[in-house]
Design an enzyme around this catalytic site. Sequence first.
Site, PDB file in Angstrom:
ATOM      1  N   CYS A  88       5.312 -29.505  43.371  1.00 30.98           N
ATOM      2  CA  CYS A  88       5.482 -29.582  41.777  1.00 30.98           C
ATOM      3  C   CYS A  88       5.201 -28.305  41.081  1.00 30.98           C
ATOM      4  O   CYS A  88       5.912 -28.229  40.189  1.00 30.98           O
ATOM      5  CB  CYS A  88       4.438 -30.292  41.085  1.00 30.98           C
ATOM      6  SG  CYS A  88       2.536 -29.566  41.158  1.00 30.98           S
ATOM      7  N   GLU A 126       8.290 -38.467  43.779  1.00 26.42           N
ATOM      8  CA  GLU A 126       7.086 -38.273  42.380  1.00 26.42           C
ATOM      9  C   GLU A 126       6.987 -37.144  41.981  1.00 26.42           C
ATOM     10  O   GLU A 126       7.480 -36.156  43.945  1.00 26.42           O
ATOM     11  CB  GLU A 126       6.191 -39.264  43.263  1.00 26.42           C
ATOM     12  CG  GLU A 126       4.347 -39.482  42.328  1.00 26.42           C
ATOM     13  CD  GLU A 126       3.339 -37.620  42.473  1.00 26.42           C
ATOM     14  OE1 GLU A 126       2.465 -37.706  41.942  1.00 26.42           O
ATOM     15  OE2 GLU A 126       4.170 -37.169  43.565  1.00 26.42           O
ATOM     16  N   ARG A 170      -3.313 -39.408  34.677  1.00 28.98           N
ATOM     17  CA  ARG A 170      -2.463 -38.668  35.429  1.00 28.98           C
ATOM     18  C   ARG A 170      -1.594 -39.405  35.295  1.00 28.98           C
ATOM     19  O   ARG A 170      -0.253 -40.549  35.786  1.00 28.98           O
ATOM     20  CB  ARG A 170      -3.174 -38.761  36.699  1.00 28.98           C
ATOM     21  CG  ARG A 170      -2.399 -37.875  37.777  1.00 28.98           C
ATOM     22  CD  ARG A 170      -2.383 -37.697  39.253  1.00 28.98           C
ATOM     23  NE  ARG A 170      -1.832 -37.783  39.782  1.00 28.98           N
ATOM     24  CZ  ARG A 170      -2.792 -36.019  40.568  1.00 28.98           C
ATOM     25  NH1 ARG A 170      -3.918 -36.056  40.353  1.00 28.98           N
ATOM     26  NH2 ARG A 170      -2.301 -35.513  41.132  1.00 28.98           N
ATOM     27  N   ARG A 172       3.290 -38.617  35.861  1.00 24.47           N
ATOM     28  CA  ARG A 172       4.164 -38.152  36.301  1.00 24.47           C
ATOM     29  C   ARG A 172       4.829 -38.906  36.619  1.00 24.47           C
ATOM     30  O   ARG A 172       5.223 -40.165  36.200  1.00 24.47           O
ATOM     31  CB  ARG A 172       3.016 -38.907  38.004  1.00 24.47           C
ATOM     32  CG  ARG A 172       2.057 -37.886  38.593  1.00 24.47           C
ATOM     33  CD  ARG A 172       2.249 -36.396  38.526  1.00 24.47           C
ATOM     34  NE  ARG A 172       1.576 -35.964  39.236  1.00 24.47           N
ATOM     35  CZ  ARG A 172       0.352 -35.008  38.450  1.00 24.47           C
ATOM     36  NH1 ARG A 172       0.270 -35.164  37.100  1.00 24.47           N
ATOM     37  NH2 ARG A 172      -0.908 -34.393  39.372  1.00 24.47           N
TER      38      ARG A 172
HETATM   39  C1  LIG Z   1       2.624 -32.397  45.571  1.00 18.32           C
HETATM   40  S1  LIG Z   1       1.392 -32.336  47.129  1.00 18.32           S
HETATM   41  C2  LIG Z   1       2.114 -33.995  47.958  1.00 18.32           C
HETATM   42  C3  LIG Z   1       0.981 -34.559  48.141  1.00 18.32           C
HETATM   43  C4  LIG Z   1       1.023 -35.964  49.382  1.00 18.32           C
HETATM   44  N1  LIG Z   1       2.223 -36.750  48.254  1.00 18.32           N
HETATM   45  C5  LIG Z   1      -0.337 -36.053  48.618  1.00 18.32           C
HETATM   46  O1  LIG Z   1      -0.466 -37.886  49.097  1.00 18.32           O
HETATM   47  O2  LIG Z   1      -1.856 -36.542  49.298  1.00 18.32           O
HETATM   48  C6  LIG Z   1       2.893 -31.407  47.819  1.00 18.32           C
HETATM   49  C7  LIG Z   1       3.342 -30.778  49.695  1.00 18.32           C
HETATM   50  O3  LIG Z   1       4.162 -30.974  49.809  1.00 18.32           O
HETATM   51  C8  LIG Z   1       3.811 -29.399  51.155  1.00 18.32           C
HETATM   52  N2  LIG Z   1       4.690 -28.553  51.190  1.00 18.32           N
HETATM   53  C9  LIG Z   1       4.944 -27.576  50.716  1.00 18.32           C
HETATM   54  N3  LIG Z   1       5.554 -26.805  50.575  1.00 18.32           N
HETATM   55  C10 LIG Z   1       6.244 -27.426  52.002  1.00 18.32           C
HETATM   56  C11 LIG Z   1       7.228 -27.071  53.275  1.00 18.32           C
HETATM   57  N4  LIG Z   1       8.644 -26.407  52.907  1.00 18.32           N
HETATM   58  N5  LIG Z   1       7.340 -27.811  53.697  1.00 18.32           N
HETATM   59  C12 LIG Z   1       6.536 -29.149  54.343  1.00 18.32           C
HETATM   60  N6  LIG Z   1       5.008 -29.068  53.291  1.00 18.32           N
HETATM   61  C13 LIG Z   1       5.539 -29.027  51.701  1.00 18.32           C
HETATM   62  C14 LIG Z   1       2.006 -28.728  50.207  1.00 18.32           C
HETATM   63  O4  LIG Z   1       1.513 -28.359  51.638  1.00 18.32           O
HETATM   64  C15 LIG Z   1       1.910 -30.140  49.324  1.00 18.32           C
HETATM   65  O5  LIG Z   1       0.578 -30.882  50.420  1.00 18.32           O
END
Ligand SMILES: C[S@@+](CC[C@H](N)C(=O)[O-])C[C@H]1O[C@@H](n2cnc3c(N)ncnc32)[C@H](O)[C@@H]1O
Length: 317
Positions: A88, A126, A170, A172
Site C-alpha cells: 500500500c 485489498e 481500519r 480498506r
Molecule cells: C500489505 S502487506 C500484505 C499482508 C498480508 N495480506 C497479510 O495478511 O499479512 C504487503 C506484502 O507485500 C510484500 N511484498 C512487497 N514486495 C513484494 C514482492 N516484490 N514480491 C512479493 N511480496 C512482496 C511485503 O513483504 C508485504 O508482506
Amino acid sequence: MGLFDVVKGEKVIRYIDLFCGIGGFRIAASQVCLEYNIKPQCVFSSDIDPDAQQVYSKYFGEKPAGDITKIPADSIPDHHLLLAGFPCQPFSICGVLKGFEDTRGTLFFEIARILEYKKPLAFVLENVKQLFGHQQGKTLKVIIDILEKLGYNVTYKILNALDFGLPQKRERIFIVGCLEPIPFEWPMPVRTIKPLKEILETTVAASYYASEQIRLNRLAKYQGKNDNEPTIWHENKAGHISAYPYSCAMRAGASYNYLLVNGERRLTEREMLRLQGFPEDFQLLTSYCANRKLVGNSVAIPCVAGVIRSLFEAVEH
Ligand SMILES: C[S@@+](CC[C@H](N)C(=O)[O-])C[C@H]1O[C@@H](n2cnc3c(N)ncnc32)[C@H](O)[C@@H]1O
C-alpha cells in the site's frame, strides 16, 4: 474454469495467496471454506519479506516463494481464485505520495500479469482506502480499467473492520472481480463490536509501558474524561490525542507511542493479533519491532472473510 472443482464428490477450491504477509487472507479463506464445506487448497503463495515467510511457514507449514517480479506466470499452478493484499505504500497518505512513479506501485501490474496468463475465475484484492482518492481517483481508474480489459466484472468498496465486529477502525478498499457476471453483494455490517476488554491482556510485562515522560506528556495533551472502561489513545500527526473504546488502524511504520492502551502502554503482540481477528494459536517472532510491522501490514480477517463469503454466495446463486 468455475470457482470450485468437484473431486470424489468433494468441492475443492484452488487459490493463490499473493503478497501473503503472515497469511491473513489464507486464514479468512480457510474459515469461509469450512463454513461452506469446501476443501481449500492454497497452491501458491509469495512474499518477499523473510520475517513474513518465517511466520507463514511456521503456521501453514509452507514457505512462500519470494519476489513475485521474478516468478514467471507459467510456473504458477492453475487456480480458481487469486487473493492479494498488495503493498500500500505508494497510495498511503502516510507514506510518500508517489503512486506509480514509485517502483512498489508497479506491483499491481504483477497481479495483472498473473491474471492475464492464468485467468482464474475470480479475485479479491485489498489496499489502503487512500487508493480511492489517489491522484483524484486516476490511480484507481487505471487499476479498474486494466482489470476490466482482462475480461473481469469488477466492483470495489471501502470496508471498515469496526463494521465486522473488531474494535479497530481500519478502512480498506476491497476490489472483487469475476470473469462471469455474478450477483455479488457486499457483506452487511455486523452490529456488535467485541469490547476492548476481551482483547486486552490482564498481565502485561513492564517493557510494554511507555516512559513516565511520555505518559505525562499524553496526559497533558488529553482533553477527554477518564472512566473505568479501557480506551486506546491515539496521537495524530498534529500531536492531538484522542481516546476511543477501540483502536485506530495499526500501521506498520507508525511511531512506537502512536497507540497507547489507556495512555500508558503499547499493545502486546497477542493484542495486536486479536485486533486483526487472528486465532489464538497464531505465533509471531521474538522481535517486537518486526511483529508490529507484520501485524500492521496484515488484514482484518473478518473483513476478508466477509468478502470471500459474499463471493461464494454470488457464485453459488
Ligand atoms: C500489505 S502487506 C500484505 C499482508 C498480508 N495480506 C497479510 O495478511 O499479512 C504487503 C506484502 O507485500 C510484500 N511484498 C512487497 N514486495 C513484494 C514482492 N516484490 N514480491 C512479493 N511480496 C512482496 C511485503 O513483504 C508485504 O508482506
